[in-house]
Each structure stands twice: as structure tokens, then as C-alpha cells.
Design a protein around this motif. Structure first.
Motif, PDB file in Angstrom:
ATOM      1  N   GLU A 192       0.832  -1.191   0.000  1.00 23.71           N
ATOM      2  CA  GLU A 192       0.000   0.000   0.000  1.00 23.71           C
ATOM      3  C   GLU A 192       0.874   1.250   0.000  1.00 23.71           C
ATOM      4  OE1 GLU A 192      -2.699  -0.150   3.231  1.00 23.71           O
ATOM      5  OE2 GLU A 192      -3.868  -1.827   2.413  1.00 23.71           O
ATOM      6  N   TYR A 193       0.331   2.323  -0.584  1.00 25.58           N
ATOM      7  CA  TYR A 193       1.101   3.561  -0.689  1.00 25.58           C
ATOM      8  C   TYR A 193       1.518   4.091   0.674  1.00 25.58           C
ATOM      9  CZ  TYR A 193      -0.108   3.944  -5.627  1.00 25.58           C
ATOM     10  OH  TYR A 193      -0.238   3.720  -6.970  1.00 25.58           O
ATOM     11  N   GLN A 194       0.643   3.960   1.653  1.00 22.35           N
ATOM     12  CA  GLN A 194       0.915   4.524   2.976  1.00 22.35           C
ATOM     13  C   GLN A 194       1.543   3.513   3.925  1.00 22.35           C
ATOM     14  OE1 GLN A 194       0.469   7.713   3.104  1.00 22.35           O
ATOM     15  NE2 GLN A 194      -0.509   7.727   1.085  1.00 22.35           N
ATOM     16  N   ASP A 195       1.983   2.389   3.411  1.00 19.46           N
ATOM     17  CA  ASP A 195       2.574   1.350   4.260  1.00 19.46           C
ATOM     18  C   ASP A 195       3.898   1.851   4.849  1.00 19.46           C
ATOM     19  OD1 ASP A 195       3.453  -0.974   5.475  1.00 19.46           O
ATOM     20  OD2 ASP A 195       2.733  -2.261   3.847  1.00 19.46           O
ATOM     21  N   THR A 196       4.046   1.678   6.175  1.00 18.54           N
ATOM     22  CA  THR A 196       5.269   2.127   6.860  1.00 18.54           C
ATOM     23  C   THR A 196       6.151   0.960   7.298  1.00 18.54           C
ATOM     24  OG1 THR A 196       4.073   2.187   8.982  1.00 18.54           O
ATOM     25  CG2 THR A 196       4.161   4.236   7.682  1.00 18.54           C
ATOM     26  N   ASN A 197       5.809  -0.244   6.899  1.00 16.38           N
ATOM     27  CA  ASN A 197       6.623  -1.401   7.264  1.00 16.38           C
ATOM     28  C   ASN A 197       7.929  -1.430   6.461  1.00 16.38           C
ATOM     29  OD1 ASN A 197       4.914  -2.992   9.209  1.00 16.38           O
ATOM     30  ND2 ASN A 197       3.472  -2.858   7.501  1.00 16.38           N
ATOM     31  N   THR A 198       8.853  -2.233   6.951  1.00 15.87           N
ATOM     32  CA  THR A 198      10.147  -2.379   6.288  1.00 15.87           C
ATOM     33  C   THR A 198      10.129  -3.618   5.398  1.00 15.87           C
ATOM     34  OG1 THR A 198      11.292  -1.344   8.152  1.00 15.87           O
ATOM     35  CG2 THR A 198      12.631  -2.642   6.631  1.00 15.87           C
ATOM     36  N   TYR A 199      10.437  -3.414   4.110  1.00 18.64           N
ATOM     37  CA  TYR A 199      10.483  -4.517   3.156  1.00 18.64           C
ATOM     38  C   TYR A 199      11.889  -4.611   2.567  1.00 18.64           C
ATOM     39  CZ  TYR A 199       5.364  -4.442   3.321  1.00 18.64           C
ATOM     40  OH  TYR A 199       4.060  -4.487   3.738  1.00 18.64           O
ATOM     41  N   ARG A 200      12.318  -5.844   2.311  1.00 18.21           N
ATOM     42  CA  ARG A 200      13.635  -6.041   1.701  1.00 18.21           C
ATOM     43  C   ARG A 200      13.598  -7.267   0.793  1.00 18.21           C
ATOM     44  NH1 ARG A 200      16.564  -9.757   5.260  1.00 18.21           N
ATOM     45  NH2 ARG A 200      15.237 -10.230   7.066  1.00 18.21           N
ATOM     46  N   CYS A 201      14.382  -7.168  -0.263  1.00 16.34           N
ATOM     47  CA  CYS A 201      14.523  -8.279  -1.202  1.00 16.34           C
ATOM     48  C   CYS A 201      15.907  -8.898  -1.001  1.00 16.34           C
ATOM     49  CB  CYS A 201      14.359  -7.791  -2.636  1.00 16.34           C
ATOM     50  SG  CYS A 201      14.596  -9.083  -3.882  1.00 16.34           S
ATOM     51  N   VAL A 202      15.953 -10.210  -0.868  1.00 19.41           N
ATOM     52  CA  VAL A 202      17.195 -10.915  -0.575  1.00 19.41           C
ATOM     53  C   VAL A 202      17.445 -11.963  -1.651  1.00 19.41           C
ATOM     54  CG1 VAL A 202      18.460 -12.324   1.083  1.00 19.41           C
ATOM     55  CG2 VAL A 202      16.880 -10.572   1.903  1.00 19.41           C
ATOM     56  N   VAL A 203      18.644 -11.924  -2.242  1.00 21.37           N
ATOM     57  CA  VAL A 203      19.077 -12.979  -3.154  1.00 21.37           C
ATOM     58  C   VAL A 203      20.200 -13.733  -2.462  1.00 21.37           C
ATOM     59  CG1 VAL A 203      20.600 -11.333  -4.323  1.00 21.37           C
ATOM     60  CG2 VAL A 203      20.051 -13.498  -5.424  1.00 21.37           C
ATOM     61  N   ASN A 204      20.125 -15.042  -2.460  1.00 24.41           N
ATOM     62  CA  ASN A 204      21.119 -15.814  -1.703  1.00 24.41           C
ATOM     63  C   ASN A 204      21.370 -17.179  -2.334  1.00 24.41           C
ATOM     64  OD1 ASN A 204      18.334 -16.460  -0.395  1.00 24.41           O
ATOM     65  ND2 ASN A 204      19.663 -18.145   0.233  1.00 24.41           N
ATOM     66  N   ASN A 205      22.528 -17.720  -2.018  1.00 22.15           N
ATOM     67  CA  ASN A 205      22.869 -19.114  -2.286  1.00 22.15           C
ATOM     68  C   ASN A 205      23.295 -19.728  -0.959  1.00 22.15           C
ATOM     69  OD1 ASN A 205      25.554 -18.305  -1.832  1.00 22.15           O
ATOM     70  ND2 ASN A 205      25.974 -18.028  -4.005  1.00 22.15           N
ATOM     71  N   ASN A 209      24.726 -13.924   0.593  1.00 22.88           N
ATOM     72  CA  ASN A 209      23.492 -13.274   0.171  1.00 22.88           C
ATOM     73  C   ASN A 209      23.732 -11.793  -0.074  1.00 22.88           C
ATOM     74  OD1 ASN A 209      22.567 -11.574   2.679  1.00 22.88           O
ATOM     75  ND2 ASN A 209      23.168 -13.564   3.505  1.00 22.88           N
ATOM     76  N   HIS A 210      22.800 -11.179  -0.815  1.00 25.67           N
ATOM     77  CA  HIS A 210      22.770  -9.730  -1.031  1.00 25.67           C
ATOM     78  C   HIS A 210      21.359  -9.243  -0.719  1.00 25.67           C
ATOM     79  CE1 HIS A 210      26.754  -9.179  -2.447  1.00 25.67           C
ATOM     80  NE2 HIS A 210      26.603  -9.849  -3.578  1.00 25.67           N
ATOM     81  N   THR A 211      21.273  -8.064  -0.106  1.00 23.59           N
ATOM     82  CA  THR A 211      19.985  -7.508   0.309  1.00 23.59           C
ATOM     83  C   THR A 211      19.783  -6.130  -0.304  1.00 23.59           C
ATOM     84  OG1 THR A 211      20.028  -8.715   2.405  1.00 23.59           O
ATOM     85  CG2 THR A 211      18.560  -6.815   2.276  1.00 23.59           C
ATOM     86  N   GLN A 212      18.553  -5.877  -0.761  1.00 28.74           N
ATOM     87  CA  GLN A 212      18.161  -4.563  -1.274  1.00 28.74           C
ATOM     88  C   GLN A 212      16.868  -4.154  -0.563  1.00 28.74           C
ATOM     89  OE1 GLN A 212      19.494  -1.869  -2.618  1.00 28.74           O
ATOM     90  NE2 GLN A 212      19.705  -2.594  -4.713  1.00 28.74           N
ATOM     91  N   HIS A 213      16.869  -2.961   0.043  1.00 27.78           N
ATOM     92  CA  HIS A 213      15.706  -2.487   0.785  1.00 27.78           C
ATOM     93  C   HIS A 213      14.762  -1.714  -0.137  1.00 27.78           C
ATOM     94  CE1 HIS A 213      17.067  -3.574   4.870  1.00 27.78           C
ATOM     95  NE2 HIS A 213      18.286  -3.347   4.393  1.00 27.78           N
ATOM     96  N   LEU A 214      13.476  -1.840   0.136  1.00 25.31           N
ATOM     97  CA  LEU A 214      12.449  -1.142  -0.625  1.00 25.31           C
ATOM     98  C   LEU A 214      12.136   0.179   0.061  1.00 25.31           C
ATOM     99  CD1 LEU A 214      10.176  -0.857  -2.731  1.00 25.31           C
ATOM    100  CD2 LEU A 214       8.730  -2.225  -1.204  1.00 25.31           C
ATOM    101  N   HIS A 215      12.253   1.299  -0.685  1.00 19.56           N
ATOM    102  CA  HIS A 215      11.891   2.622  -0.183  1.00 19.56           C
ATOM    103  C   HIS A 215      10.578   3.028  -0.845  1.00 19.56           C
ATOM    104  CE1 HIS A 215      15.850   2.983   1.691  1.00 19.56           C
ATOM    105  NE2 HIS A 215      16.369   2.549   0.551  1.00 19.56           N
ATOM    106  N   ILE A 216       9.479   2.826  -0.133  1.00 19.36           N
ATOM    107  CA  ILE A 216       8.160   3.040  -0.714  1.00 19.36           C
ATOM    108  C   ILE A 216       7.954   4.498  -1.098  1.00 19.36           C
ATOM    109  CG2 ILE A 216       5.678   2.897  -0.269  1.00 19.36           C
ATOM    110  CD1 ILE A 216       6.220   0.546   1.552  1.00 19.36           C
TER     111      ILE A 216
END
Length: 314
Positions: A192-205, A209-216
Motif C-alpha cells: 500500500e502507498y501509505q505502508d510504513t513497514n520495512t520490506y527487503r529483497c534478498v538474493v542468496n545461495n 546473500n545480497h539484500t536490497q531495501h524497498l523505499h516506498i
């Protein structure tokens, strides 16, 4: 009794050859890896043989030479200038390892008339790409497109045993994995546009791993922040049209003034300009067209005010 001893000896030999535990070793491409023999020090008559997929690649035979021997041929070309065998322990070091060095390694140790074997399964993983998060409205359902933002986490040229996952805080939301090589992995997420939670995308073997954070607030914008394109295009087009119209109008006015100033002087105008021009001749000039009269008024108002006065009164 003799039969029992033979059976026990055979079982011991079979266990030494086939029953050894296989040690799994995982390493990133480009790093160095060491396969340990668990021997603290080699004795005078000790022998060690290292094989890769049953191909002899290195050995130490103390009775012949204290230094290790490395085998260079077509089958061992991938190990050229990459192998180092420790003189004291027999450990095998592989430098700048690549995916070509993945596979089964076997160590054979001869000591005090006994033979022992060790086996290693080496897996080399390619370096992980950094995940990229982009906005992708095509992933949104029609019912939620007005209130939600749809994003896509993608990685390219991934190797085997790689997975991509979305996390909300510490909670796993979704995940996708692949066993093939050199393909693209993409995983969508709807927030949601007003979502204040923390989201992150993780690629790993299995080893990194590598992590990229989502800045809404940066990636997603509400409808008020992002007006339709026509709201921007139409005013810009109107401004351009007005500017062009003003420019064309000025060009036309300037051209008309130039043409008027370049009208050749007639013989009658020249005679009126002379000091000998009579009042009657000036009056007769009023019979000329209106454009010539206007030019005449402007040109001779200061020179012969008495003529100008007579012309205007008539």
C-alpha cells in the motif's frame, strides 16, 4: 579362525576404501580453498596422493623427495599454477578457484603399511548479483491498482541454487528459486502507498546473500503526486503555440514596416520636398491613395506645418 581374520581384514579394507565420510566444501568463485588431511606432520616414509575425478593432480612421496609433485597434462590443465601442497601436512590448496574445479577430490594416505582415504565434494558458486527493485504496474490487479504499489525484485545471470525472497521485517513473504544457470529471476510484491513497514529483497545461495531495501516513498507515488500525462502535456503545448503565434505576428509586423519605409519617392513628393514647392501643388497631392497620404503626413509634418494644417482642415 583364519577365515574370521580374513573376513575382518576384508571388511576393514572395504570400509577404508568405500566407507569414508565425504566432506562437503562450498566456496565462492575466485577465492582460495584448502582441503585438509587432518595430519599434523608427515613422516619419512609417508605418501599422499591427491586426485580430482580419479585424475592424479599432486602427490608427496617422502622416500623420494620432500617437495610435492604436481602433474601437468591435458587432463590437469585447469589446475595450472593453482595448486599448492603443504610440505608438513599434505593439505591441498586451490587458488583462484572457478566453477571448473567443482567436483569430487580423493586423498590417499599410505603410512606405516596402512592405507586410508578421504573424500571431498567441492562446490563452487558464482558471485551473486545485486538485486534490483523497480516499479511494475502490470503486476497489480485492477481492483487494487489505485490504492497499492506493485514492485518487482529482479536478478540476472544467476547460477544454480540461487533464490530470491521478499521479507516484511523478519517475516518471509514469498520466495522463488532456480536450479538452472544464467537465467533471470523476478519476484513481485504489492504494498500500500501509505505502508510504513520495512520490506527487503534478498538474493542468496548456500554460502552468501545480497539484500536490497524497498523505499516506498521514493519508488511509489500516489495519484496526487503523479498526475496523468495529459495534465502536463496540454499546458506545455499551449505555451508553445502561444510563443510561436507571437513570434509569427511580430515577424509580419516587422516585414510590413520595412516594406512601407522602402516605398520609392515619386516626382511629386520630391517637388514638395523642395523649397520651391507651392501650396497649390501640395494640395493637389491629396488626390493620392490613403497609404501615400499617411506616409506624406508623417514625413512632412515637421518640415511644412502650414501645408499639414491646410490638408487636415480640408
Amino acid at each position: 579362525m583364519l577365515h574370521t581374520l580374513l573376513v575382518l581384514s576384508l571388511c576393514s579394507w572395504l570400509f577404508g576404501v568405500f566407507g569414508d565420510e565425504v566432506k562437503s566444501v562450498s566456496v565462492m568463485e575466485g577465492e582460495n580453498v584448502t582441503l585438509h588431511t587432518d595430519v599434523t606432520e608427515l613422516h619419512t616414509d609417508d605418501e599422499m596422493y591427491w586426485r580430482f575425478k580419479n585424475i592424479l593432480i599432486a602427490r608427496i612421496k617422502r622416500s623420494l623427495n620432500i617437495n610435492p609433485t604436481y602433474y601437468n597434462n591435458n587432463e590437469t590443465e585447469i589446475f595450472r599454477d593453482r595448486l599448492k601442497m603443504d610440505n608438513q601436512t599434505g593439505d591441498l590448496i586451490i587458488t583462484h578457484i572457478t566453477s571448473h574445479h567443482s567436483g569430487r577430490y580423493t586423498l590417499k594416505i599410505r603410512r606405516n603399511n596402512t592405507v586410508s582415504n578421504k573424500r571431498f565434494n567441492v562446490t563452487v558458486y558464482a558471485r551473486l548479483p545485486v538485486p534490483i527493485i523497480t516499479r511494475d504496474s502490470s503486476q497489480c490487479s485492477s481492483s487494487s491498482s489505485s490504492s497499492c504499489c506493485c514492485v518487482l525484485c529482479s536478478v540476472v545471470n544467476v547460477s544454480h541454487d540461487v533464490s530470491v525472497s521478499w521479507y516484511k521485517g523478519k517475516s518471509l513473504l514469498s520466495s522463488i528459486s532456480v536450479s538452472d544457470l544464467n537465467i533471470r529471476l523476478s519476484l513481485p510484491l504489492e504494498v500500500e502507498y501509505q505502508d510504513t513497514n520495512t520490506y527487503r529483497c534478498v538474493v542468496n545461495n548456500p554460502i552468501t546473500n545480497h539484500t536490497q531495501h524497498l523505499h516506498i516513498t521514493q519508488l511509489c507515488h500516489t495519484s496526487a503526486d503523479s498526475p496523468p500525462m495529459w495534465v502536463i502535456i496540454i499546458p506545455v503545448a499551449l505555451v508553445i503555440i502561444i510563443i510561436i503565434s507571437v513570434y509569427i505576428h511580430k515577424r509580419k509586423c516587422h516585414k510590413g514596416l520595412v516594406q512601407t519605409s522602402e516605398v520609392p519617392q515619386t516626382d511629386e513628393e520630391a517637388s514638395i520636398d523642395s523649397s520651391s514647392t507651392s501650396d497649390g501643388e501640395a494640395v493637389r497631392f491629396l488626390n493620392r491613395p490613403a497609404a501615400s497620404l499617411n506616409m506624406f503626413y508623417a514625413k512632412h509634418k515637421k518640415k511644412r506645418p502650414e501645408i499639414y494644417t491646410q490638408m487636415t482642415t480640408d
